[in-house]
Write a protein that holds these residues in place. Sequence first.
Motif, PDB file in Angstrom:
ATOM      1  N   GLU A  68       0.832  -1.210   0.000  1.00  0.00           N
ATOM      2  CA  GLU A  68       0.000   0.000   0.000  1.00  0.00           C
ATOM      3  C   GLU A  68       0.867   1.261   0.000  1.00  0.00           C
ATOM      4  O   GLU A  68       0.567   2.226  -0.716  1.00  0.00           O
ATOM      5  CB  GLU A  68      -0.941  -0.001   1.204  1.00  0.00           C
ATOM      6  N   ASP A  69       1.931   1.230   0.800  1.00  0.00           N
ATOM      7  CA  ASP A  69       2.848   2.377   0.840  1.00  0.00           C
ATOM      8  C   ASP A  69       3.501   2.593  -0.528  1.00  0.00           C
ATOM      9  O   ASP A  69       3.638   3.736  -0.987  1.00  0.00           O
ATOM     10  CB  ASP A  69       3.927   2.179   1.912  1.00  0.00           C
ATOM     11  N   GLU A  72       0.968   4.088  -2.884  1.00  0.00           N
ATOM     12  CA  GLU A  72       0.764   5.518  -2.572  1.00  0.00           C
ATOM     13  C   GLU A  72       1.942   6.345  -3.076  1.00  0.00           C
ATOM     14  O   GLU A  72       1.770   7.425  -3.649  1.00  0.00           O
ATOM     15  CB  GLU A  72       0.580   5.687  -1.055  1.00  0.00           C
ATOM     16  N   ARG A  75       1.645   6.585  -6.794  1.00  0.00           N
ATOM     17  CA  ARG A  75       0.569   7.510  -7.146  1.00  0.00           C
ATOM     18  C   ARG A  75       1.031   8.958  -7.015  1.00  0.00           C
ATOM     19  O   ARG A  75       0.796   9.789  -7.911  1.00  0.00           O
ATOM     20  CB  ARG A  75      -0.652   7.269  -6.259  1.00  0.00           C
ATOM     21  N   LYS A  76       1.736   9.250  -5.930  1.00  0.00           N
ATOM     22  CA  LYS A  76       2.233  10.610  -5.721  1.00  0.00           C
ATOM     23  C   LYS A  76       3.256  10.991  -6.791  1.00  0.00           C
ATOM     24  O   LYS A  76       3.275  12.118  -7.278  1.00  0.00           O
ATOM     25  CB  LYS A  76       2.831  10.763  -4.323  1.00  0.00           C
TER      26      LYS A  76
END
Length: 92
Positions: A68-69, A72, A75-76
């Motif tokens: 998940e990290d 993320e 995505r960033k």
Amino acid sequence: MIEEYEQAKRKREQKENERIEKEFKERERIEREYENSKIEMRNQKVEWEKSRMEEWDNRGKEEKKRREDEREKLRKLEEAFEQESKDEEEKR
């Protein structure tokens, strides 16, 4: 003479009975120790399996959080890249 023979016979029988009783008690003690040992080993196995399952569960949770990290972070980075591309486009 007969009385002495009978008395000696009773003593032998008493000693034999005491020996048998002692062996019986020793056998019972050994059996109890064996059963207790089996129970203890079973309990240790259950604890080990429980510990192993907890470890697997924790590893799974850690792996899920790591993924998940990473998503993320990706995505960033994509957003930053898109914003940078947009800014570059506007400058032109």
